[in-house]
Design an enzyme around this catalytic site. Structure first.
Site, short mmCIF file in Angstrom:
data_model
loop_
_atom_site.label_atom_id
_atom_site.label_comp_id
_atom_site.label_asym_id
_atom_site.label_seq_id
_atom_site.Cartn_x
_atom_site.Cartn_y
_atom_site.Cartn_z
N CYS A 1 0.87 -1.17 0.00
CA CYS A 1 0.00 0.00 0.00
C CYS A 1 0.90 1.22 0.00
O CYS A 1 2.10 1.13 0.22
CB CYS A 1 -0.87 0.02 1.25
SG CYS A 1 -1.88 -1.46 1.41
N ARG B 1 1.53 1.28 -5.95
CA ARG B 1 1.72 0.35 -4.83
C ARG B 1 0.44 -0.41 -4.48
O ARG B 1 0.45 -1.33 -3.67
CB ARG B 1 2.20 1.11 -3.59
CG ARG B 1 3.48 1.87 -3.81
CD ARG B 1 3.89 2.56 -2.54
NE ARG B 1 4.21 1.61 -1.51
CZ ARG B 1 5.39 1.02 -1.36
NH1 ARG B 1 6.36 1.31 -2.19
NH2 ARG B 1 5.59 0.16 -0.40
N TRP C 1 -3.75 -1.97 -1.44
CA TRP C 1 -3.77 -3.28 -2.11
C TRP C 1 -4.23 -4.26 -1.03
O TRP C 1 -3.50 -4.52 -0.06
CB TRP C 1 -2.38 -3.65 -2.62
CG TRP C 1 -2.35 -4.91 -3.44
CD1 TRP C 1 -2.58 -5.04 -4.78
CD2 TRP C 1 -2.07 -6.24 -2.98
NE1 TRP C 1 -2.46 -6.34 -5.17
CE2 TRP C 1 -2.15 -7.11 -4.08
CE3 TRP C 1 -1.76 -6.79 -1.73
CZ2 TRP C 1 -1.93 -8.48 -3.99
CZ3 TRP C 1 -1.55 -8.17 -1.63
CH2 TRP C 1 -1.63 -8.99 -2.76
N ASN D 1 0.83 0.53 5.95
CA ASN D 1 1.33 -0.33 4.88
C ASN D 1 2.07 -1.48 5.53
O ASN D 1 3.01 -1.26 6.29
CB ASN D 1 2.28 0.46 3.96
CG ASN D 1 3.02 -0.45 2.98
OD1 ASN D 1 2.49 -1.48 2.59
ND2 ASN D 1 4.22 -0.06 2.61
N GLY D 2 1.63 -2.71 5.26
CA GLY D 2 2.28 -3.87 5.85
C GLY D 2 1.23 -4.84 6.36
O GLY D 2 0.06 -4.77 5.95
N GLU E 1 10.34 -14.71 -19.00
CA GLU E 1 9.99 -13.31 -18.82
C GLU E 1 8.92 -12.87 -19.83
O GLU E 1 7.96 -12.19 -19.46
CB GLU E 1 11.26 -12.45 -18.94
CG GLU E 1 11.04 -10.95 -18.90
CD GLU E 1 10.43 -10.42 -17.61
OE1 GLU E 1 10.21 -11.22 -16.68
OE2 GLU E 1 10.15 -9.22 -17.56
N LYS F 1 5.19 -11.48 -18.71
CA LYS F 1 4.69 -10.16 -19.14
C LYS F 1 3.29 -10.29 -19.73
O LYS F 1 2.40 -9.50 -19.44
CB LYS F 1 5.61 -9.54 -20.21
CG LYS F 1 6.95 -9.00 -19.73
CD LYS F 1 6.89 -7.58 -19.24
CE LYS F 1 7.06 -7.39 -17.79
NZ LYS F 1 7.76 -8.15 -16.89
N GLU G 1 0.69 -11.10 -17.00
CA GLU G 1 0.36 -10.11 -15.99
C GLU G 1 -0.36 -8.89 -16.53
O GLU G 1 -1.22 -8.34 -15.85
CB GLU G 1 1.57 -9.72 -15.13
CG GLU G 1 2.66 -8.93 -15.80
CD GLU G 1 3.76 -8.51 -14.82
OE1 GLU G 1 4.88 -8.31 -15.29
OE2 GLU G 1 3.51 -8.35 -13.61
N HIS H 1 7.61 -33.72 -24.20
CA HIS H 1 7.48 -34.58 -23.01
C HIS H 1 6.17 -34.32 -22.28
O HIS H 1 6.04 -34.65 -21.11
CB HIS H 1 8.68 -34.37 -22.08
CG HIS H 1 9.97 -34.78 -22.72
ND1 HIS H 1 10.31 -36.09 -22.96
CD2 HIS H 1 10.99 -34.03 -23.22
CE1 HIS H 1 11.49 -36.15 -23.56
NE2 HIS H 1 11.92 -34.90 -23.74
N LYS I 1 2.91 -3.11 -7.35
CA LYS I 1 4.30 -3.01 -7.75
C LYS I 1 5.24 -3.71 -6.77
O LYS I 1 6.15 -4.41 -7.15
CB LYS I 1 4.68 -1.53 -7.89
CG LYS I 1 6.08 -1.30 -8.39
CD LYS I 1 6.22 -1.66 -9.85
CE LYS I 1 7.62 -1.50 -10.37
NZ LYS I 1 7.81 -2.23 -11.63
O1 M6R Z 1 10.61 -5.54 -6.50
P1 M6R Z 1 11.05 -6.93 -6.91
O2 M6R Z 1 12.01 -6.91 -8.05
O3 M6R Z 1 11.56 -7.73 -5.76
O4 M6R Z 1 9.73 -7.63 -7.42
C1 M6R Z 1 9.73 -8.97 -7.80
C2 M6R Z 1 8.48 -9.32 -8.56
O5 M6R Z 1 7.36 -9.07 -7.78
C3 M6R Z 1 8.36 -8.52 -9.87
O6 M6R Z 1 9.46 -8.74 -10.70
C4 M6R Z 1 7.08 -8.92 -10.62
O7 M6R Z 1 7.16 -10.24 -11.05
C5 M6R Z 1 6.84 -7.96 -11.77
N1 M6R Z 1 5.52 -7.43 -11.71
C6 M6R Z 1 7.02 -8.56 -13.10
O8 M6R Z 1 6.78 -7.66 -14.13
#
Ligand code: M6R
Length: 613
Positions: free
Chosen positions: A2, A27, A75, A101-102, A485, A489, A492, A508, A608
């Protein structure tokens, strides 16, 4: 997960809080709220939905007059996104307001005790116990600071808190443990925030709170205390980057802006560390003796940062000949890893606050392993907790989907690999010089990959292929790691079910899922393995798949014989080729998400930084 802000000053607080929250929406963005200490006491307005809903509800803050306040963008962790679960949370007696936040891990136990004392709760959140606990101690002590101290002593978990007390108008108390919090020094006004962009418009002088720190502030004064309750001095640091770095600057989305910022981010990260044809990592110390004693390297991270680690395995093993394993931080400490002085644990994180990654780092330290963090956010929890840190200089990354942070993390692994290879003598002098020169050229080569023609071609393919329900990414060797990766992308931000497989693994099992119209994205840039990947393409085409192949310019003609669609990137030094390969995949996800009408920068259910385990 958050974002919190707080303000005490001479201006109307609500518009400043709303403005700050707009910079923290990355956030969390399922609800938002503010509390202002106005003429009638603590006034709260909060609502489910994006910040825009709160702007409308408060009429851009005009409905909440007052010069002191706190704000929150959420969040959801405890309790669904709803008006009543939104922050700020008032105590039952209305004396205390809190943004948090937490996660308060022992909130159920505390809640039961408070209920037994007659306290009533309005929400399902863990945070409401904080406001009620402080109110409980305030009723006993009539001392705001003492009440916060006593309450905080009973909290387990992570928290950055902004707190107001009805009977102490003008004062804000902020507390930090395991969630980020900064203090901003203004002229006749002071601020707190989860991140710098929220207050950069008002001040460049900030202090990073450490775990256990508390800040008690008014418009004109601040006193900091450490975890023991002793007053401490905090030296203001000056933020040198511009707010424009955290704004869209003419781009329709942060993600697109950040894709195009990659050459600069790479230049900023690489060039100061490449001097006279050599890698120069002054900020860390990995002496030859120490490196010779390293038997294993782990790269622990989450999400895309973990996929950087998957590439890191190839890079470090090839250059340094030390067994290297990428591990998911969320699994690492539960897998009984065998660690010790002869293990180096590299931690990769953009935010520097990912809970699982922080926990992996702590486990590594507990077992006596050396820890080296690659982090983007200065002063973050991971940066502070690791033995050594190398910062990526990507600048603020706002889009939830990482692009420039991923690229800079990878570039730091290249630096580290060459640095260690030199110390260990595992690369010939000439090969080392060639690789160092190639690394210096990488930012320009990334710029050359981001041509309008190539991006337009990717957009064209995305607009033709956006409607697929299932996508498979296949590749071999480093290409298989890039596929991970590319696939993440697409999942997400475009909400497309996609899987990444080592190309040789498809037969397999997963090949049974290939049918007419399934999209397969084949990454085939490793020249020695190109023919094998082409064979895998033929196998999926024989079963009806449409194939989009990403390869290097020199192999394009061959790829066109087999694949339906081909995208090319320049061929560069093989060690650094993955840095170019990922770029069309980032753009493909971006344009697919756009074509599907998705909210690119704020994908559903995500935030994020992930500060919960
Ligand atoms: O802040 P971080 O790099 O530790 O975050 C790790 C993952 O949460 C982050 O890379 C996430 O997978 C991204 N949204 C991917 O685009």
């Amino acid at each position: 997960m958050c974002g919190i802000v707080g303000y005490a000053g001479h201006q109307e607080a609500a518009p400043i809080l709303l403005d700050g929250l707009s910079k923290l929406e990355y956030r969390g963005y399922d609800s938002a709220g503010i509390c202002v200490q106005g003429p009638w006491g603590l006034e709260v307005m909060k609502t489910k939905g994006r910040l825009q809903a709160l702007r409308e509800l408060t009429r851009e803050g005009a409905k909440l007059p007052g010069v002191v306040g706190i704000g929150h963008t959420r969040w959801a962790t405890h309790g669904a996104p709803s008006d009543r679960n939104s922050h700020p949370h008032l105590s039952d007696d209305g004396a205390i307001a809190v943004v948090h936040n937490g996660i308060i891990e022992n909130y159920l136990e505390l809640k039961e005790r408070l209920i037994a004392r007659g306290c009533r709760f309005q929400s399902d959140t863990d945070t409401e116990v904080v406001s009620n606990l402080i109110a409980h101690y305030y009723a006993k002590t009539r001392d705001f600071l003492e009440a916060v101290r006593q309450a905080v002593r009973r909290l387990e978990g992570s928290f950055a808190l902004g707190i107001l007390c009805r009977e102490n108008p003008g004062t804000v108390i902020a507390v930090k443990k395991d969630s980020p919090l900064i203090f901003g020094f203004g002229q006749g006004e002071n601020f707190i925030a989860s991140d710098v962009p929220a207050i950069l418009k008002y001040t460049r002088k900030v202090a990073y709170l450490d775990d256990g720190d508390m800040a008690v502030f008014t418009a004109h004064a601040v006193t900091f205390y450490n975890a023991l309750g002793d007053p401490i001095k905090k030296k203001p640091e000056t933020i040198t980057w511009e707010l424009s770095a955290a704004e869209r600057g003419g781009f329709p989305h942060f993600m697109l802006k950040e894709i195009f910022e990659q050459p600069k981010a790479l230049r900023d990260t690489l060039h100061p560390r490449l001097q006279e044809g050599q890698v120069c990592l002054d900020e860390i110390s990995l002496p030859e003796d120490y490196l010779r004693g390293i038997r294993r390297i782990y790269i622990a991270a989450c999400g895309s940062a973990y996929y950087v680690g998957c590439l890191g395995k190839y890079i470090l093993e090839k250059t340094c000949r030390i067994p290297t394993e990428a591990v998911l931080a969320s699994e690492f400490r539960y897998a009984s890893p065998v660690l010790g002085k002869d293990t180096l644990v590299i931690i990769v994180s953009q935010s520097g606050e990912t809970a699982d990654t922080l926990a992996a780092l702590r486990e590594a330290r507990r077992q006596g392993a050396g820890t080296l963090a690659i982090v983007n956010v200065v002063g973050s929890a991971i940066a502070k907790a690791a033995d050594q840190v190398i910062y990526t200089w990507a600048g603020p990354e706002i889009a939830v989907a990482t692009t420039k942070a991923y690229s800079t993390q990878l570039s730091v692994l290249y630096l580290l690999a060459l640095h260690m290879a030199r110390a260990l003598g595992t690369m010939e002098e000439e090969a080392l010089s060639q690789a160092t020169a190639a690394l210096e050229a990488l930012p320009d080569q990334v710029a050359d990959t981001l041509t309008p023609e190539r991006i337009a071609q990717v957009q064209h393919y995305a607009s033709a292929l956006f409607d697929n329900h299932d996508v498979f990414f296949i590749g071999r060797n480093v290409d298989s790691a890039t596929c991970l990766e590319g696939s993440l992308k697409l999942k997400e931000i475009a909400y497309v079910h996609s899987e990444a497989y080592a190309a040789g693994e498809l037969k397999h099992g997963p090949i049974s899922l290939i049918e007419r119209g399934t999209l397969v994205v084949a990454v085939a840039t490793v020249a020695e393995l190109f023919d094998k990947t082409m064979s895998n393409i033929k196998e999926v085409k024989a079963r009806g798949a449409d194939v989009l192949c990403l390869t290097t310019q020199d192999l394009a003609a061959e790829a066109e014989k087999t694949a339906d669609f081909v995208i090319t990137v320049p061929r560069i030094h093989p060690l650094f080729q993955p840095s170019l390969n990922v770029i069309p995949l980032q753009a493909f996800s971006y344009y697919t998400a756009l074509a599907r009408g998705c909210d690119v920068d704020k994908p559903r259910n995500l935030a994020k930084s992930v500060t919960v385990e």
